[in-house]
Design a protein around this motif. Structure first.
Motif, PDB file in Angstrom:
ATOM      1  N   THR A 127     -44.560  89.106 -47.704  1.00  0.00           N
ATOM      2  CA  THR A 127     -43.780  87.667 -47.338  1.00  0.00           C
ATOM      3  C   THR A 127     -45.078  86.767 -47.083  1.00  0.00           C
ATOM      4  N   LEU A 128     -44.480  86.212 -46.598  1.00  0.00           N
ATOM      5  CA  LEU A 128     -46.035  84.638 -45.608  1.00  0.00           C
ATOM      6  C   LEU A 128     -47.007  85.545 -44.906  1.00  0.00           C
ATOM      7  N   LEU A 129     -46.317  86.281 -44.075  1.00  0.00           N
ATOM      8  CA  LEU A 129     -47.101  86.748 -43.476  1.00  0.00           C
ATOM      9  C   LEU A 129     -48.607  87.723 -43.526  1.00  0.00           C
ATOM     10  N   ASP A 130     -48.070  88.783 -44.646  1.00  0.00           N
ATOM     11  CA  ASP A 130     -49.415  89.381 -45.548  1.00  0.00           C
ATOM     12  C   ASP A 130     -49.411  87.942 -45.993  1.00  0.00           C
ATOM     13  N   HIS A 131     -49.802  87.404 -46.559  1.00  0.00           N
ATOM     14  CA  HIS A 131     -50.397  86.557 -47.341  1.00  0.00           C
ATOM     15  C   HIS A 131     -51.343  86.201 -45.687  1.00  0.00           C
ATOM     16  N   PHE A 132     -50.519  85.546 -44.977  1.00  0.00           N
ATOM     17  CA  PHE A 132     -51.367  85.609 -43.541  1.00  0.00           C
ATOM     18  C   PHE A 132     -52.451  86.657 -43.652  1.00  0.00           C
ATOM     19  N   SER A 133     -51.837  87.139 -43.349  1.00  0.00           N
ATOM     20  CA  SER A 133     -52.486  88.798 -42.538  1.00  0.00           C
ATOM     21  C   SER A 133     -53.439  88.813 -43.558  1.00  0.00           C
ATOM     22  N   LYS A 134     -53.454  89.094 -44.826  1.00  0.00           N
ATOM     23  CA  LYS A 134     -54.653  88.790 -45.752  1.00  0.00           C
ATOM     24  C   LYS A 134     -55.690  87.965 -45.677  1.00  0.00           C
ATOM     25  N   HIS A 135     -55.556  86.537 -44.647  1.00  0.00           N
ATOM     26  CA  HIS A 135     -56.852  85.424 -45.177  1.00  0.00           C
ATOM     27  C   HIS A 135     -57.166  86.047 -43.546  1.00  0.00           C
ATOM     28  N   ILE A 136     -56.789  86.059 -42.661  1.00  0.00           N
ATOM     29  CA  ILE A 136     -57.309  86.587 -41.290  1.00  0.00           C
ATOM     30  C   ILE A 136     -58.030  87.572 -40.824  1.00  0.00           C
ATOM     31  N   TRP A 137     -57.718  88.774 -41.705  1.00  0.00           N
ATOM     32  CA  TRP A 137     -58.742  89.685 -41.949  1.00  0.00           C
ATOM     33  C   TRP A 137     -59.645  89.758 -43.070  1.00  0.00           C
ATOM     34  N   GLY A 138     -59.652  88.720 -43.591  1.00  0.00           N
ATOM     35  CA  GLY A 138     -60.546  87.990 -45.044  1.00  0.00           C
ATOM     36  C   GLY A 138     -61.839  87.215 -43.897  1.00  0.00           C
ATOM     37  N   ILE A 139     -61.635  86.764 -42.551  1.00  0.00           N
ATOM     38  CA  ILE A 139     -62.734  86.671 -42.174  1.00  0.00           C
ATOM     39  C   ILE A 139     -62.921  88.398 -40.821  1.00  0.00           C
ATOM     40  N   ASN A 140     -64.014  88.806 -41.927  1.00  0.00           N
ATOM     41  CA  ASN A 140     -64.556  89.944 -41.652  1.00  0.00           C
ATOM     42  C   ASN A 140     -66.224  90.024 -40.887  1.00  0.00           C
ATOM     43  N   SER A 141     -66.567  88.428 -40.654  1.00  0.00           N
ATOM     44  CA  SER A 141     -67.893  88.775 -40.635  1.00  0.00           C
ATOM     45  C   SER A 141     -68.225  87.653 -39.632  1.00  0.00           C
ATOM     46  N   PHE A 142     -69.037  87.231 -39.095  1.00  0.00           N
ATOM     47  CA  PHE A 142     -69.571  86.235 -37.803  1.00  0.00           C
ATOM     48  C   PHE A 142     -69.613  85.191 -38.908  1.00  0.00           C
ATOM     49  N   ASP A 143     -70.478  85.835 -40.433  1.00  0.00           N
ATOM     50  CA  ASP A 143     -70.826  84.645 -40.987  1.00  0.00           C
ATOM     51  C   ASP A 143     -69.874  84.196 -41.738  1.00  0.00           C
ATOM     52  N   ALA A 144     -68.455  85.109 -41.765  1.00  0.00           N
ATOM     53  CA  ALA A 144     -67.452  84.618 -42.526  1.00  0.00           C
ATOM     54  C   ALA A 144     -66.545  83.320 -41.955  1.00  0.00           C
ATOM     55  N   LEU A 145     -66.803  83.442 -40.386  1.00  0.00           N
ATOM     56  CA  LEU A 145     -66.717  82.707 -39.848  1.00  0.00           C
ATOM     57  C   LEU A 145     -67.296  81.270 -39.931  1.00  0.00           C
ATOM     58  N   HIS A 146     -68.485  81.516 -39.835  1.00  0.00           N
ATOM     59  CA  HIS A 146     -69.430  79.987 -39.709  1.00  0.00           C
ATOM     60  C   HIS A 146     -68.634  78.940 -41.625  1.00  0.00           C
ATOM     61  N   ASP A 147     -68.949  80.478 -42.753  1.00  0.00           N
ATOM     62  CA  ASP A 147     -67.882  79.905 -43.239  1.00  0.00           C
ATOM     63  C   ASP A 147     -66.648  79.133 -43.907  1.00  0.00           C
ATOM     64  N   LEU A 148     -66.002  79.584 -42.593  1.00  0.00           N
ATOM     65  CA  LEU A 148     -64.545  79.031 -42.978  1.00  0.00           C
ATOM     66  C   LEU A 148     -64.661  77.532 -41.835  1.00  0.00           C
ATOM     67  N   PHE A 149     -65.471  77.328 -40.981  1.00  0.00           N
ATOM     68  CA  PHE A 149     -65.665  75.924 -40.666  1.00  0.00           C
ATOM     69  C   PHE A 149     -66.820  75.339 -41.639  1.00  0.00           C
ATOM     70  N   ASN A 150     -67.745  75.652 -42.503  1.00  0.00           N
ATOM     71  CA  ASN A 150     -68.032  75.163 -42.793  1.00  0.00           C
ATOM     72  C   ASN A 150     -67.662  74.954 -43.673  1.00  0.00           C
ATOM     73  N   ASN A 151     -66.407  75.264 -44.761  1.00  0.00           N
ATOM     74  CA  ASN A 151     -65.860  74.898 -45.761  1.00  0.00           C
ATOM     75  C   ASN A 151     -64.706  73.829 -44.882  1.00  0.00           C
ATOM     76  N   LEU A 152     -64.463  73.614 -43.978  1.00  0.00           N
ATOM     77  CA  LEU A 152     -63.409  72.527 -43.462  1.00  0.00           C
ATOM     78  C   LEU A 152     -63.203  71.758 -44.747  1.00  0.00           C
ATOM     79  N   SER A 153     -64.609  70.753 -44.439  1.00  0.00           N
ATOM     80  CA  SER A 153     -64.979  69.385 -45.383  1.00  0.00           C
ATOM     81  C   SER A 153     -64.713  69.593 -46.388  1.00  0.00           C
ATOM     82  N   ILE A 154     -63.692  70.494 -47.023  1.00  0.00           N
ATOM     83  CA  ILE A 154     -63.158  70.453 -48.189  1.00  0.00           C
ATOM     84  C   ILE A 154     -61.927  70.161 -48.505  1.00  0.00           C
TER      85      ILE A 154
END
Length: 772
Positions: free
Chosen positions: A83-110
Motif C-alpha cells: 500500500t501507499l502506507l508501506d511506501h511512505f513508511s519505507k521513506h520515513i524509516w529511510g531517514i535513519n540518522s541525523f545526517d540523513a535528516l540534513h540530507d532531506l532538507f538539503n535536497n528540498l531545493s530539487i
C-alpha cells in the motif's frame, strides 16, 4: 516541552509525503486525498477574514501519525502487494540518522528548481513534478528549508529526537520491509555497535528526555489560538476547562510572547463577568500590538473597548470609544471596522434607547430606517455579505416593530436567506429566531416551535450560544401555554452546564426559570411564592429588553390577581409611558393596552376599557398580531356582555374562537370560552320561557353555555389557573340552581370547595414553586 519556531516532527513527515508526490509515487486515485491532506495540515495560518468555513468549524490540529495511516492505508502503491502506507513508511524509516535528516532538507531545493529542456532530455529517469515557489506547497517547502538552516545545533538535535519518537509507533509497519527495522533509529549507532547505556550513546541521546522533544511549534500555537478566538467571537462562548488546561500546558514552557493569548483571556474573562481581568487583558493585547508597530489594531482596540464598556453598563464611555473608533476607521480607510461600528451603534440605540439617550447619543441619521438604508448601501459597496444579511434582518425587525405589512418583512427575510446561501454566511440562528417570532405573532405557534427545534437540532454547532439559549427559552415558554410547566422547567434546568459558565446566559436562563415559576404561582394563587420570585425578578436584574418587559408584565398581572388595583394602574401607566418614550415594539404596546382593559374589567367598569380594547384590536389587526387580536376581541366581548349586547358579543367571539384554537394558548382559549358562555347565558335570559319556542331557545342557549363552560374549565385546569377553573364551577352551580336542580348545584359547589382546598394544600406542601 521544548517549542520550536516552525519545524516539528509532523512537518518532517509532511515533507516526506511531498517528496513522494513530486516523485510521482502516488496513484491517480490518491492524488486528490493526499493533496487535500497536505494542504489542510501545512497551510494553516490565514487571516480571520480569509479563514475558510471548514477551518472555522473544525479548527487546526497537528497531524498525528494515525492521520497519515488513515489517509494512505487505503491506496495501493506501484509495488504489487504494497500500500501507499508501506511506501511512505519505507521513506520515513529511510531517514535513519541525523545526517540523513540534513540530507532531506538539503535536497528540498530539487523540488523547486525546474531543470532546463536539455537537462530534461538528457535525464533518463521518470518525469518529476516540480513545485512553483509561489504555490502553497512550494511556500511550505521553502519555509521549512529556511527554518531548518536557522536552527542551532542543539535545537536541530532535539528536532531529530522528536522525529524519532514521533515515528516510533510505526515500527510495527516495517516488519515486512527487509533491512530497515533491524537498523534501528540511527544507523550510525547500529554500525558502530553502540548500545543504550554506553557512554557515547548517553552523551548523544541520553540527555534528550521526553519533555525536551519538539512536539508543537509556535506557528501551530498561533493557529490554535486563532481558532479559539474565532470560536469565542463567533459563538460567544468560553474556553472549555479541558482546553484551557491544554493551552496552559502548551504555553507555559514557551519563551515566546504570544499576543493572541491575551485576547483569548479577554473574551474568556468577559463572558465570565470578570470585567477587571477583561480590561487588563485588553490593554495587554493592544499595548503589545502597538509596540510591534501594528497601528491597524488601534481602531479594533477602541471597538472592543466600546463593546466591553456597554456590556458593563457604562454607556457614556462606550459612546466616546465608539465615536473614536469611527473616526480612526475613517482615517485608516478600514471599511470593515467602520461598517461594523455603525451597525453596532445602530443596534445599541435600538436595544437600549433610554440609556443611549441618557448618554447623549442622538441617533446616527434622521431615523432608524435611514440608518439601516445607509448601512445596507455601505455593505453592498464593500461586498460584506454578513453585514448586509444582518442589516436586512434588522429591517425586517423594524417592520414588525412598527406594524408594517408582514409581506415586506418576509421579503427582507428571504433576501437575507439568499445572501446566507450565496455568500456562505453563517447567520442561520438569527434568521430562524426571527422567523419563529414572526410566525408566533401570526398565531402559528406550532411552526414557531418547529423552527426553534430545527435550530437546536440542525444548526446548534454553528450558532452563537445566546441564539441557542433564546431558542430553548422560547420552546419553554411555548410549553407553558400548554400547561406543561414541569417540562419547561426541566428543559431549562438541563441546559448544557458549559453555557452556565457565561454569566449573561446564566442570568438569562435563571430569569426565564423564575418567570415560568412566577406565572405558575400566580395562576395557583400562591402569593407568598409570587412575592419571593418577584424579589429576584426585579427589572434591574437583567438588561435584556424582552425580559425586562416580561418581568414588568408579570408584576402587573400579580397586582391584578391580588386585587391591588391602584398599584396595578400606576404600574401600567408607567410602563406605557416608558414604551412611548422608547418607541418600543408595537407588540409590547398592544399588550399594555390589553392589561389596562383587563384591569377595568376586574374593577367592575368594563365599559371604560372599550376604547382601549378597540384600539388594541385595530392595531393588532393592521399589524397582524393575531393572538393579541383574539385577546382584544375577547375583551370586547366581555364589555358587550356587561352592556347587555349579548348577540354582538356572541358574533364577535364566534368569529375568533376557531382561529384562536390553532394557537394552542389554553389561557386565551379559556378566556374566550368563558366570555361566549356568558353571551349564551345572557341570550337565554332574554327569551320568554312562557312560550314553547322561547323555552326551546332558552334550553338550547343554556346547553351551549354549559358546553363552553366545560371547555373553559378544561383549558384553565390545563394551565393550572385555579381562579378561572373555580369560576366555571360556580357558573355550573348557578345554572343548576336556576334550573331547580339543587342536588346537582350542591355537587358543583362541593367540587368548587374541593378544588380550592386541594390547591391550598398543594401550596402548603411547597410544590408550587419547585422548592424555591
Amino acid at each position: 516541552m521544548a517549542t520550536s519556531r516552525y519545524l516539528t516532527a509532523q512537518k518532517i513527515s509532511l515533507l516526506v509525503l511531498v517528496n513522494l508526490y513530486c516523485d510521482r509515487a502516488l496513484p491517480s486515485s490518491a492524488t486528490i486525498p493526499v493533496l487535500s491532506f497536505l494542504l489542510s495540515k501545512s497551510i494553516c495560518r490565514v487571516s480571520a477574514a480569509a479563514r475558510s468555513r471548514h477551518n472555522s468549524e473544525h479548527g487546526f490540529s497537528p497531524a498525528s501519525i494515525q492521520d497519515f495511516e488513515d489517509v494512505l492505508q487505503g491506496h495501493a502503491s506501484s509495488m504489487p502487494g504494497r500500500t501507499l502506507l508501506d511506501h511512505f513508511s519505507k521513506h520515513i524509516w529511510g531517514i535513519n540518522s541525523f545526517d540523513a535528516l540534513h540530507d532531506l532538507f538539503n535536497n528540498l531545493s530539487i523540488l523547486l528548481e525546474r531543470p532546463s529542456e536539455e537537462e530534461q532530455q538528457d535525464s533518463a529517469g521518470p518525469e518529476r513534478i516540480y513545485l512553483s515557489k509561489t504555490s502553497p506547497l512550494g511556500a511550505f517547502v521553502r519555509r521549512a528549508r529556511l527554518e531548518f538552516t536557522r536552527l542551532q545545533f542543539d535545537d536541530s538535535l532535539k528536532l531529530w529526537a522528536a522525529f524519532v519518537e514521533y515515528r516510533a509507533p510505526t515500527a510495527k509497519w516495517n516488519k515486512r520491509l527487509a533491512g530497515l527495522a533491524p537498523s534501528g533509529s540511527d544507523v550510525s549507532i547500529a554500525q558502530l555497535g553502540i548500545r543504550p547505556g554506553d557512554a557515547i550513546f548517553e552523551a548523544v541521546y541520553g540527555n534528550l528526555s521526553t519533555e525536551d522533544v519538539v512536539l508543537i511549534s509556535v506557528d501551530d500555537l498561533d493557529s490554535i489560538l486563532e481558532f479559539q478566538l474565532d470560536q469565542l467571537q463567533r459563538l460567544g462562548t468560553r474556553v472549555p476547562d479541558d482546553m484551557a488546561v491544554q493551552l496552559r500546558n502548551m504555553l507555559n514552557p514557551t519563551g515566546f510572547v504570544l499576543r493572541q493569548i491575551h485576547l483569548v483571556k479577554l473574551f474568556d474573562a468577559w463572558k465570565a463577568g470578570d470585567y477587571t481581568s477583561a480590561f487588563d487583558c485588553l490593554h495587554r493585547y493592544y499595548d503589545y500590538a502597538m509596540q510591534t508597530r501594528e497601528k491597524t489594531h488601534y481602531q479594533y482596540a477602541l471597538l472592543h473597548m466600546a463593546i466591553l464598556q456597554a456590556d458593563f453598563g457604562c454607556f457614556d464611555e462606550a459612546i466616546a470609544a465608539i465615536n473614536e473608533t469611527i473616526a480612526t476607521a475613517r482615517e485608516n480607510q478600514d471599511m470593515t471596522c467602520l461598517n461594523f461600528s455603525l451597525s453596532w451603534l445602530n443596534h445599541m440605540s435600538k436595544a437600549y434607547p433610554k440609556q443611549m439617550k441618557g448618554a447623549g447619543y442622538m441617533g446616527m441619521l434622521a431615523s432608524e430606517r435611514d440608518g439601516l438604508t445607509f448601512l445596507k448601501a455601505k455593505a453592498k459597496e464593500a461586498k460584506m455579505h454578513h453585514l448586509l444579511s444582518a442589516t436586512l434582518l434588522n429591517e425586517a425587525k423594524l417592520c414588525l416593530a412598527t406594524g408594517e405589512p408582514i409581506s415586506r418583512a418576509l421579503e427582507y427575510v428571504y433576501q437575507s436567506a439568499y445572501l446566507n446561501i450565496r455568500g456562505n454566511v453563517n447567520n442561520y440562528g438569527r434568521l430562524m429566531l426571527f422567523q419563529s417570532t414572526l410566525y408566533s405573532r401570526l398565531g402559528i405557534t406550532h411552526l414557531s416551535t418547529v423552527l426553534c427545534d430545527l435550530l437546536l437540532h440542525c444548526y446548534r454547532h454553528g450558532c452563537a450560544v445566546d441564539e441557542q439559549v433564546r431558542a430553548i427559552c422560547r420552546i419553554a415558554f411555548g410549553a407553558t401555554q400548554h400547561g406543561r410547566y414541569d417540562e419547561a422547567l426541566q428543559l431549562l434546568e438541563t441546559v448544557d452546564r458549559s453555557i452556565h459558565r457565561t454569566v449573561r446566559q446564566y442570568q438569562y436562563i435563571l430569569s426565564c426559570i423564575c418567570l415560568i415559576k412566577l406565572r405558575r404561582a400566580i395562576r395557583r394563587t400562591d402569593w407568598q411564592g409570587c412575592t419571593v420570585l418577584l424579589q429576584s425578578l426585579h427589572p434591574t436584574s437583567t438588561r435584556d429588553p424582552e425580559l425586562v418587559f416580561l418581568i414588568r408584565e408579570a408584576r402587573i398581572s400579580f397586582l391584578i390577581a391580588r386585587r391591588q388595583y391602584p398599584e396595578a394602574f400606576v404600574a401600567i401607566e408607567e410602563l406605557a409611558s416608558s414604551l412611548r418614550e422608547e418607541s418600543a415594539d408595537i407588540h409590547q404596546r398592544v399588550t399594555t393596552l390589553l392589561l389596562k382593559a383587563e384591569l377595568f374589567a376586574k374593577v367592575g367598569k368594563p365599559e371604560r376599557g372599550f376604547s382601549v380594547a378597540m384600539r388594541a384590536a385595530s392595531v393588532s389587526f393592521k399589524a397582524r398580531l393575531m393572538p393579541k387580536l383574539w385577546d382584544a376581541v375577547g375583551r370586547l366581548g366581555g364589555i358587550f356582555n356587561a352592556l347587555g349586547e349579548f348577540e354582538a358579543a356572541r358574533r364577535l367571539l364566534d368569529a375568533v374562537i376557531p382561529q384562536s384554537l390553532e394557537s394552542a394558548d389554553h389561557t386565551l382559549t379559556g378566556m374566550l370560552s368563558s366570555q361566549i358562555s356568558d353571551s349564551y347565558i345572557g341570550l337565554a335570559g332574554l327569551e320568554d320561557a312562557s312560550t314553547t319556542q322561547g323555552a326551546r331557545a332558552r334550553a338550547s342557549y343554556i346547553s351551549r353555555a354549559e358546553m363552553y363552560i366545560d371547555r373553559a374549565r378544561d383549558a384553565y385546569k390545563t394551565v393550572e389557573d385555579i381562579e378561572g377553573a373555580c369560576e366555571q364551577l360556580m357558573k355550573k352551580a348557578v345554572l343548576a340552581k336556576l334550573r331547580g336542580d339543587e342536588k346537582v348545584a350542591e355537587e358543583w359547589a362541593q367540587n368548587y370547595n374541593r378544588m380550592w382546598e386541594d390547591n391550598q394544600e398543594r401550596i402548603s406542601e411547597g410544590r408550587t414553586v419547585g422548592g424555591l
